[in-house]
Design a protein around this motif. Structure first.
Motif, PDB file in Angstrom:
ATOM      1  N   GLN A   1     -39.031 -15.673   0.132  1.00 49.85           N
ATOM      2  CA  GLN A   1     -38.495 -14.371   0.514  1.00 49.85           C
ATOM      3  C   GLN A   1     -37.176 -14.506   1.272  1.00 49.85           C
ATOM      4  O   GLN A   1     -36.288 -13.659   1.152  1.00 49.85           O
ATOM      5  CB  GLN A   1     -39.514 -13.608   1.367  1.00 49.85           C
ATOM      6  N   THR A   2     -37.030 -15.574   2.057  1.00 46.24           N
ATOM      7  CA  THR A   2     -35.760 -15.812   2.746  1.00 46.24           C
ATOM      8  C   THR A   2     -34.642 -16.083   1.747  1.00 46.24           C
ATOM      9  O   THR A   2     -33.529 -15.550   1.865  1.00 46.24           O
ATOM     10  CB  THR A   2     -35.899 -16.994   3.719  1.00 46.24           C
TER      11      THR A   2
ATOM     12  N   SER B   1     -46.325 -19.938   4.126  1.00 44.63           N
ATOM     13  CA  SER B   1     -45.080 -20.692   4.295  1.00 44.63           C
ATOM     14  C   SER B   1     -44.245 -20.648   3.020  1.00 44.63           C
ATOM     15  O   SER B   1     -43.021 -20.443   3.063  1.00 44.63           O
ATOM     16  CB  SER B   1     -45.393 -22.140   4.673  1.00 44.63           C
ATOM     17  N   ALA B   2     -44.902 -20.848   1.868  1.00 40.20           N
ATOM     18  CA  ALA B   2     -44.179 -20.758   0.597  1.00 40.20           C
ATOM     19  C   ALA B   2     -43.633 -19.351   0.387  1.00 40.20           C
ATOM     20  O   ALA B   2     -42.501 -19.165  -0.093  1.00 40.20           O
ATOM     21  CB  ALA B   2     -45.104 -21.154  -0.553  1.00 40.20           C
TER      22      ALA B   2
ATOM     23  N   LEU C   1     -36.101  -9.878  -8.814  1.00 36.82           N
ATOM     24  CA  LEU C   1     -36.429 -10.979  -7.916  1.00 36.82           C
ATOM     25  C   LEU C   1     -37.902 -10.956  -7.505  1.00 36.82           C
ATOM     26  O   LEU C   1     -38.520 -12.010  -7.330  1.00 36.82           O
ATOM     27  CB  LEU C   1     -35.524 -10.930  -6.686  1.00 36.82           C
ATOM     28  N   HIS C   2     -38.472  -9.768  -7.345  1.00 39.13           N
ATOM     29  CA  HIS C   2     -39.910  -9.685  -7.076  1.00 39.13           C
ATOM     30  C   HIS C   2     -40.707 -10.286  -8.235  1.00 39.13           C
ATOM     31  O   HIS C   2     -41.695 -11.002  -8.016  1.00 39.13           O
ATOM     32  CB  HIS C   2     -40.331  -8.228  -6.872  1.00 39.13           C
ATOM     33  N   SER C   3     -40.293  -9.991  -9.449  1.00 31.26           N
ATOM     34  CA  SER C   3     -40.998 -10.524 -10.616  1.00 31.26           C
ATOM     35  C   SER C   3     -40.979 -12.048 -10.616  1.00 31.26           C
ATOM     36  O   SER C   3     -42.021 -12.695 -10.802  1.00 31.26           O
ATOM     37  CB  SER C   3     -40.355  -9.999 -11.905  1.00 31.26           C
ATOM     38  N   LEU C   4     -39.809 -12.620 -10.397  1.00 33.00           N
ATOM     39  CA  LEU C   4     -39.675 -14.071 -10.475  1.00 33.00           C
ATOM     40  C   LEU C   4     -40.369 -14.776  -9.310  1.00 33.00           C
ATOM     41  O   LEU C   4     -41.053 -15.794  -9.504  1.00 33.00           O
ATOM     42  CB  LEU C   4     -38.194 -14.448 -10.517  1.00 33.00           C
ATOM     43  N   THR C   5     -40.203 -14.240  -8.092  1.00 29.77           N
ATOM     44  CA  THR C   5     -40.811 -14.909  -6.936  1.00 29.77           C
ATOM     45  C   THR C   5     -42.338 -14.828  -6.978  1.00 29.77           C
ATOM     46  O   THR C   5     -43.024 -15.819  -6.702  1.00 29.77           O
ATOM     47  CB  THR C   5     -40.298 -14.297  -5.624  1.00 29.77           C
TER      48      THR C   5
END
Length: 376
Positions: free
Chosen positions: A137-138, A131-132, A100-104
């Motif tokens: 992250q939420t 904001s993005a 998820l870190h990679s994709l975000t």
């Protein structure tokens, strides 16, 4: 006025205004070269077939996941130490976090590259981009809860003010520190050589570096000339940081899947220690030097190099374990495993160290082609 190209100087007097831009267009120069708001060198798109270009997408995803796990370990370790001081400095993460870190971060990179379109740099850096970041992250946090609990919906409380403040600080860190430097990395793609027997550039006149003895083996890919000087890949400090973060990645993945085999219910995490960053970073840094020396100077094959690597790794692990055990910071104990020595090393992990030693050589060859373009 910008200095003219050599062919324009030979052509006569300098042209100004639209005539100068027209000459640039006819000579094949990109249109952004004449634009006052052109992108920086680190962000300018590279023409297809260019020798040096931005990092491939797969490599950026790899870096983003590894960097994200590093932040997870640092934050969880700091929180644990504040709650209950322990010199083992344990930190936690999972392969799910890595993905998820990679994709975000890959998605947020696209947002970051649009900052020049925003009329206010301050508003983008401290309002729009954070904001993005907070929004993604939420969503990631909710996705991780669903994954860790088998898809069951849970009544989880909204993030607290402290969590939001931490995410805001991380967003500013990404936009003002990490991405500014990470996007200056360049990947030197291997180019076909006109002479198959090429052994590298001739030594520069007055160079203090003695020519390496010829062994009939090519240099590492990308070890040519970059910017008029012999290419050395990433600086040593950046290589150390990379290997330290990769050590976190290795341990998180290994301990996660190991715990997965032992536990059937409940949330499962991988764990590591902050000390592992320095242990893996220094060990891999030395092993890389051994690789370049043994392979390219001595001509040793893989079967001769791997035993040297493994012997050094075991010696390094034992030395660090003895030092950390003296101050109560050793986070591992192999006393319950067979073939262990003092509970600090065990032959049970020999296959894993052999695999990582082989993988280390592959990483070194890739890193040799990565260049960092410093800011001016």
């Amino acid at each position: 006025m910008r200095p003219l190209a050599p062919h324009q100087q030979r052509g006569g007097e300098a042209r100004e205004g639209s005539a100068e831009r027209a000459d640039g267009a006819r000579s094949g120069a990109p249109a952004t070269a004449a634009c006052p708001g052109a992108l920086s060198t680190a962000e300018t798109p590279v023409a297809p077939g260019a020798e040096d270009s931005t990092l491939p997408a797969w490599m950026r995803l790899y870096f983003y996941g590894m960097h994200g796990i590093t932040l997870d370990v640092l934050i969880s370790s700091a929180r644990g130490f504040l709650h209950s001081p322990d010199l083992k400095m344990l930190g936690f993460s999972t392969p799910y976090h890595c993905l998820l870190h990679s994709l975000t971060q890959f998605a947020l990179e696209k947002v970051y590259l649009q900052r020049r379109r925003c009329p206010s740099t301050f508003a983008f850096n401290f309002l729009l981009y954070p904001s993005a970041h907070l929004g993604l992250q939420t969503l990631v946090g909710k996705a991780l809860l669903l994954i860790s609990h088998g898809g069951r919906q849970l009544g989880e409380a909204a993030p607290g003010a402290l969590d939001l403040a931490l995410q805001y600080v991380l967003a500013v860190y990404y936009s003002q520190v990490f991405l500014k430097r990470f996007l200056r990395l360049r990947y030197r793609r291997p180019q076909p050589q006109p002479q198959p027997q090429w052994r590298g550039p001739p030594p520069l006149s007055g160079s203090r570096i003695a020519a390496a003895p010829s062994t009939g083996r090519p240099r590492p890919r990308g070890a040519g000339v970059f910017g008029g000087a012999p290419s050395q890949g990433l600086p040593d400090l950046l290589r150390f940081l990379f290997f330290g973060m990769h050590g976190f990645l290795d341990e998180i993945f290994f301990t996660f899947f190991f715990n997965l085999l032992e536990q059937e219910d409940g949330a499962i995490n991988g764990h590591t220690s902050l000390w592992s960053f320095f242990m893996y970073g220094s060990c891999s840094f030395v092993v890389e030097k051994l690789y370049f020396y043994l392979h390219y100077s001595r001509g040793w094959g893989t079967c001769k190099r791997i035993p040297i690597y493994v012997l050094f790794i075991y010696t390094w692990e034992l030395s660090w374990g003895l030092g950390l055990r003296m101050c109560g910071g050793c986070s591992w104990d192999y006393s319950h495993y067979p073939l262990n020595f003092m509970g600090l090393i065990t032959l049970m992990y020999l296959p894993g160290w052999i695999f990582l030693s082989f993988y280390q050589d592959l990483l070194s060859n890739v890193l040799w082609r990565v260049q960092y373009i410093p800011t001016k």
